[in-house]
Design an enzyme around this catalytic site. Structure first.
Site, PDB file in Angstrom:
ATOM      1  N   LYS A  28      58.416  86.606   2.430  1.00 62.51           N
ATOM      2  CA  LYS A  28      59.884  85.123   2.085  1.00 62.51           C
ATOM      3  C   LYS A  28      59.794  85.480   0.615  1.00 62.51           C
ATOM      4  CE  LYS A  28      60.329  80.724   0.982  1.00 62.51           C
ATOM      5  NZ  LYS A  28      60.687  80.364  -0.081  1.00 62.51           N
ATOM      6  N   ASN A  29      58.923  85.272  -0.259  1.00 63.32           N
ATOM      7  CA  ASN A  29      59.422  85.327  -1.235  1.00 63.32           C
ATOM      8  C   ASN A  29      59.310  86.609  -2.003  1.00 63.32           C
ATOM      9  OD1 ASN A  29      59.853  82.528  -1.360  1.00 63.32           O
ATOM     10  ND2 ASN A  29      57.899  82.247  -2.742  1.00 63.32           N
ATOM     11  N   ARG A  98      68.960  77.785  -2.960  1.00 62.02           N
ATOM     12  CA  ARG A  98      68.706  78.560  -4.727  1.00 62.02           C
ATOM     13  C   ARG A  98      67.955  79.881  -4.898  1.00 62.02           C
ATOM     14  NH1 ARG A  98      65.029  77.925  -7.343  1.00 62.02           N
ATOM     15  NH2 ARG A  98      65.460  77.869  -9.453  1.00 62.02           N
ATOM     16  N   CYS A 122      65.499  71.404  -7.166  1.00 54.76           N
ATOM     17  CA  CYS A 122      65.432  70.985  -5.221  1.00 54.76           C
ATOM     18  C   CYS A 122      64.311  69.770  -5.869  1.00 54.76           C
ATOM     19  CB  CYS A 122      64.611  71.310  -4.791  1.00 54.76           C
ATOM     20  SG  CYS A 122      62.977  72.314  -5.328  1.00 54.76           S
ATOM     21  N   ARG A 127      64.161  72.977 -11.912  1.00 52.73           N
ATOM     22  CA  ARG A 127      64.254  74.671 -11.547  1.00 52.73           C
ATOM     23  C   ARG A 127      65.090  74.879 -12.632  1.00 52.73           C
ATOM     24  NH1 ARG A 127      62.461  75.776  -6.672  1.00 52.73           N
ATOM     25  NH2 ARG A 127      61.760  77.470  -7.492  1.00 52.73           N
ATOM     26  N   PRO A 128      64.700  74.917 -13.762  1.00 49.34           N
ATOM     27  CA  PRO A 128      65.956  75.892 -14.937  1.00 49.34           C
ATOM     28  C   PRO A 128      66.431  77.379 -14.304  1.00 49.34           C
ATOM     29  CG  PRO A 128      64.108  74.899 -16.128  1.00 49.34           C
ATOM     30  CD  PRO A 128      64.055  74.361 -14.548  1.00 49.34           C
ATOM     31  N   VAL A 129      66.982  77.680 -15.003  1.00 45.73           N
ATOM     32  CA  VAL A 129      67.383  79.300 -15.260  1.00 45.73           C
ATOM     33  C   VAL A 129      67.485  79.597 -16.826  1.00 45.73           C
ATOM     34  CG1 VAL A 129      67.947  79.449 -12.984  1.00 45.73           C
ATOM     35  CG2 VAL A 129      70.037  79.785 -14.655  1.00 45.73           C
ATOM     36  N   ASP A 130      67.006  78.817 -17.923  1.00 46.02           N
ATOM     37  CA  ASP A 130      67.141  79.247 -19.312  1.00 46.02           C
ATOM     38  C   ASP A 130      66.792  80.319 -19.104  1.00 46.02           C
ATOM     39  OD1 ASP A 130      65.203  76.889 -18.906  1.00 46.02           O
ATOM     40  OD2 ASP A 130      64.918  77.945 -20.883  1.00 46.02           O
ATOM     41  N   LEU A 131      65.179  81.302 -18.438  1.00 46.16           N
ATOM     42  CA  LEU A 131      64.770  81.638 -19.330  1.00 46.16           C
ATOM     43  C   LEU A 131      65.441  83.709 -18.241  1.00 46.16           C
ATOM     44  CD1 LEU A 131      61.173  81.189 -18.237  1.00 46.16           C
ATOM     45  CD2 LEU A 131      62.153  80.858 -20.324  1.00 46.16           C
ATOM     46  N   ASP A 314      52.187  77.685  -4.708  1.00 46.16           N
ATOM     47  CA  ASP A 314      52.305  77.109  -3.170  1.00 46.16           C
ATOM     48  C   ASP A 314      51.792  77.198  -2.087  1.00 46.16           C
ATOM     49  OD1 ASP A 314      54.872  79.938  -3.206  1.00 46.16           O
ATOM     50  OD2 ASP A 314      55.085  77.562  -4.194  1.00 46.16           O
ATOM     51  N   VAL A 336      52.726  73.643 -12.612  1.00 48.77           N
ATOM     52  CA  VAL A 336      53.673  74.825 -12.443  1.00 48.77           C
ATOM     53  C   VAL A 336      54.910  73.933 -12.307  1.00 48.77           C
ATOM     54  CG1 VAL A 336      54.909  76.497 -11.214  1.00 48.77           C
ATOM     55  CG2 VAL A 336      52.140  76.501 -11.102  1.00 48.77           C
ATOM     56  N   ARG A 406      62.658  76.503   6.794  1.00 49.92           N
ATOM     57  CA  ARG A 406      63.171  78.068   5.625  1.00 49.92           C
ATOM     58  C   ARG A 406      62.115  78.790   5.300  1.00 49.92           C
ATOM     59  NH1 ARG A 406      63.328  75.414   0.733  1.00 49.92           N
ATOM     60  NH2 ARG A 406      63.804  77.304  -0.230  1.00 49.92           N
TER      61      ARG A 406
HETATM   62  C1  EPZ Z   1      59.206  81.299  -7.065  1.00 56.03           C
HETATM   63  O1  EPZ Z   1      60.404  80.412  -7.588  1.00 56.03           O
HETATM   64  C2  EPZ Z   1      58.577  81.206  -5.815  1.00 56.03           C
HETATM   65  N1  EPZ Z   1      60.770  81.297  -5.231  1.00 56.03           N
HETATM   66  C3  EPZ Z   1      58.669  79.972  -5.333  1.00 56.03           C
HETATM   67  O2  EPZ Z   1      57.597  79.504  -4.147  1.00 56.03           O
HETATM   68  C4  EPZ Z   1      56.915  79.837  -6.475  1.00 56.03           C
HETATM   69  O3  EPZ Z   1      56.582  78.629  -5.946  1.00 56.03           O
HETATM   70  C5  EPZ Z   1      57.186  79.873  -7.878  1.00 56.03           C
HETATM   71  O4  EPZ Z   1      58.175  81.586  -7.990  1.00 56.03           O
HETATM   72  C6  EPZ Z   1      56.213  80.351  -8.729  1.00 56.03           C
HETATM   73  O5  EPZ Z   1      55.045  81.201  -8.116  1.00 56.03           O
HETATM   74  C7  EPZ Z   1      60.527  82.479  -4.200  1.00 56.03           C
HETATM   75  O6  EPZ Z   1      60.317  83.623  -5.047  1.00 56.03           O
HETATM   76  C8  EPZ Z   1      62.306  82.524  -3.722  1.00 56.03           C
HETATM   77  P1  EPZ Z   1      59.423  80.598 -11.211  1.00 56.03           P
HETATM   78  P2  EPZ Z   1      60.396  80.624  -8.846  1.00 56.03           P
HETATM   79  O7  EPZ Z   1      60.514  81.019 -12.002  1.00 56.03           O
HETATM   80  O8  EPZ Z   1      60.765  81.684  -9.359  1.00 56.03           O
HETATM   81  C9  EPZ Z   1      60.076  77.023 -14.847  1.00 56.03           C
HETATM   82  C10 EPZ Z   1      58.355  78.697  -1.908  1.00 56.03           C
HETATM   83  O9  EPZ Z   1      57.576  77.431  -1.691  1.00 56.03           O
HETATM   84  N2  EPZ Z   1      61.092  77.817 -14.911  1.00 56.03           N
HETATM   85  O10 EPZ Z   1      57.671  80.614 -11.310  1.00 56.03           O
HETATM   86  O11 EPZ Z   1      62.150  79.230  -8.780  1.00 56.03           O
HETATM   87  C11 EPZ Z   1      60.378  76.050 -13.882  1.00 56.03           C
HETATM   88  O12 EPZ Z   1      61.308  75.175 -14.059  1.00 56.03           O
HETATM   89  C12 EPZ Z   1      58.786  78.917  -3.019  1.00 56.03           C
HETATM   90  O13 EPZ Z   1      57.888  79.294  -1.177  1.00 56.03           O
HETATM   91  C13 EPZ Z   1      61.940  77.520 -16.610  1.00 56.03           C
HETATM   92  O14 EPZ Z   1      61.483  76.556 -17.310  1.00 56.03           O
HETATM   93  O15 EPZ Z   1      59.316  80.101  -9.788  1.00 56.03           O
HETATM   94  C14 EPZ Z   1      59.101  75.843 -12.828  1.00 56.03           C
HETATM   95  O16 EPZ Z   1      58.237  74.657 -13.281  1.00 56.03           O
HETATM   96  C15 EPZ Z   1      58.512  77.561  -4.094  1.00 56.03           C
HETATM   97  N3  EPZ Z   1      62.739  78.580 -16.453  1.00 56.03           N
HETATM   98  C16 EPZ Z   1      58.081  77.210 -13.391  1.00 56.03           C
HETATM   99  O17 EPZ Z   1      59.005  77.867 -14.288  1.00 56.03           O
HETATM  100  C17 EPZ Z   1      63.752  79.436 -15.855  1.00 56.03           C
HETATM  101  O18 EPZ Z   1      64.494  79.836 -16.459  1.00 56.03           O
HETATM  102  C18 EPZ Z   1      57.744  78.248 -12.718  1.00 56.03           C
HETATM  103  O19 EPZ Z   1      58.763  78.729 -12.227  1.00 56.03           O
HETATM  104  C19 EPZ Z   1      62.620  79.913 -14.946  1.00 56.03           C
HETATM  105  C20 EPZ Z   1      61.759  78.802 -14.378  1.00 56.03           C
END
Ligand code: EPZ
Length: 432
Positions: A28-29, A98, A122, A127-131, A314, A336, A406
């Site tokens: 999926k991812n 998302r 969620c 789930r911020p997107v600041d990075l 996950d 995480v 999903r």
């Molecule tokens: C991906 O989410 C996956 N989703 C998630 O799978 C998975 O749990 C996650 O990576 C970690 O492996 C998809 O690929 C669609 P992150 P993503 O950015 O990209 C923080 C599932 O069950 N963060 O690595 O959103 C964030 O808040 C889903 O299949 C910031 O602070 O994960 C979190 O605490 C759930 N700022 C940490 O980083 C940002 O700009 C990890 O998030 C981005 C992230």
């Protein structure tokens, strides 16, 4: 009188015994981010091994709204982005998925502008997107948020995003993928440091390279991308889903059943397999893409979720179900996401003995779970409750199937093929 909608539920009969081989679907991812990556190409992309999931259908809706022609036949997906014109993603669809945010990088680098509703939080976190935003700004984009919409566009007279050296404060999967995609058509070289190393990041890089992108180092903490003029049509096969595979490994372990899985990429399951072996389960690599699980008397262990190659967040909920019936004391630490322990309350309703202290779950294994009505709170929690239901004494009725659908392609059908007694039905009145 308020008319209550009939509730779709899963009815799971416990103390299941499984046997046989389960076919694992595409990841999926990977599929979601590669569908967004197809926007980088002004010709057609032909994807195979795409799982049948609600999230895939929702992202297809978003892409169609942008002018992408999409046709799906079984697990094959054709995306033609020739007439990509729209850069406004529709709120009513984006708000349901998302992962739609993944389109910001490709849209910005392809059209020079993108307007994407800010993805909400969620169940598992804010789930911020600041990075993502900080990296795009470093590449010369103007990015601001207004009325819940992220507006991104090239600055002034720039015709392209500019290559940059970007250090990610956290190895975010999504931010790494957004910036890697944006850099494929940027001017010059982009270096992403402290990048995520997940297999899905590598799959996306391999997909982009197959379209002609110049990317080195995917799967390591430092990725270098040199921008090119354009990307060409490609046929690409999505990797197998390591989290679905891990979920079935736990299904075998929790029901003391010997099962095999195909296709899998064993290297992607290194942390999961190591943990299962520590717990007394045998995992045998039958061939390059087949694993066999031989159950054993389970021993307690501690788990800390970490970015890849650490133990995957996950898989945390699924292991929580397994540890809840493992004699002895175990500790699970979720590092995480800030709110990914909601399944503890539901497992405790089934007789588990788990206490939550902040990011820690302290588990005291019990000899037997008992079937009960439960509510899924998020995608992986729903899988954990199905696994607990398979092991429990009696019948478990699980609501909240929209979470499960999903991310799992016919989970109950695959479990039934292995001998589980699990049915999808509807309840006229909600259980609670
Ligand atoms: C991906 O989410 C996956 N989703 C998630 O799978 C998975 O749990 C996650 O990576 C970690 O492996 C998809 O690929 C669609 P992150 P993503 O950015 O990209 C923080 C599932 O069950 N963060 O690595 O959103 C964030 O808040 C889903 O299949 C910031 O602070 O994960 C979190 O605490 C759930 N700022 C940490 O980083 C940002 O700009 C990890 O998030 C981005 C992230």
């Amino acid at each position: 009188m308020l008319k209550v909608q009939p509730q779709p539920v899963l009815q799971i009969s416990g103390k299941a015994s499984l046997t046989g081989e389960v076919q694992i679907s595409g990841a999926k991812n990977s599929a979601l981010v590669i569908m967004a990556g197809a926007l980088l190409c002004s010709q057609s992309c032909y994807l195979s091994n795409v799982p049948n999931l609600v999230d895939i259908d929702r992202l297809s809706q978003v892409l169609r709204a942008l002018g992408v022609k999409i046709s799906k036949k079984g697990d094959n997906l054709e995306l033609n982005c020739q007439d990509l014109s729209q850069y406004d993603a529709p709120y009513e669809i984006v708000s349901q998925l998302r992962a739609s945010f993944f389109i910001i990088g490709p849209l910005l680098t392809r059209l020079g502008i993108a307007r994407i509703p800010l993805p909400g939080g969620c169940a598992i976190g804010a789930r911020p997107v600041d990075l993502h935003v900080r990296g795009l700004k470093a590449m010369g984009a103007e990015v601001f948020i207004e009325h819940g919409i992220v507006h991104a566009q090239l600055k002034g007279n720039h015709k392209k995003l500019q290559g940059a050296r970007i250090y990610l404060d956290y190895p975010s999967v999504g931010a790494t993928e957004t910036l890697m995609m944006a850099a494929t058509l940027a001017e010059g070289e982009t270096i992403i440091e402290n990048a995520a190393q997940e297999p899905e990041v590598v799959d996306l890089a391999n997909f982009c390279r197959a379209m002609g992108a110049q990317i080195k180092g995917a799967g390591t903490p430092t990725i270098a991308i040199t921008g090119v003029e354009r990307l060409h049509a490609v046929e690409y096969t999505i990797i197998p889903d390591r989290i679905e595979a891990g979920t079935f490994l736990v299904a075998g372990a929790i029901t003391q059943s010997e099962i095999s899985l195909y296709p899998v990429i064993p290297e992607h399951l290194r942390a999961v397999n190591a943990k299962l072996r520590t717990m007394g389960v045998q995992i045998i690599k039958e061939d390059t893409q087949r694993l066999r699980l031989i159950p054993g008397v389970l021993k307690p262990t501690d788990i800390e979720t970490l970015p890849y190659p650490g133990f995957p967040t996950d898989m945390q909920a699924q292991f929580m179900a397994l540890l809840s019936v493992t004699q002895g004391n175990s500790v699970v630490t979720e590092t995480v996401f800030e709110n990914r322990l909601a399944h503890v309350a539901e497992l405790n309703r089934m007789g588990a003995n788990i206490r939550v202290k902040g990011h820690y779950a302290l588990i005291s294994g019990v000899s037997q779970l008992s079937g009960a009505p439960v509510m899924a709170t998020d995608l992986r929690a729903s899988a954990a409750l199905v696994l607990a239901g398979l092991a429990a004494e009696g019948t478990t009725i699980m609501q909240g199937l929209h979470h499960l659908d999903r991310g799992y392609d016919d989970l109950e059908g695959k479990l039934r093929k292995l001998g589980a007694n699990i049915q999808r039905t509807t309840l006229e009145t909600p259980l609670f």
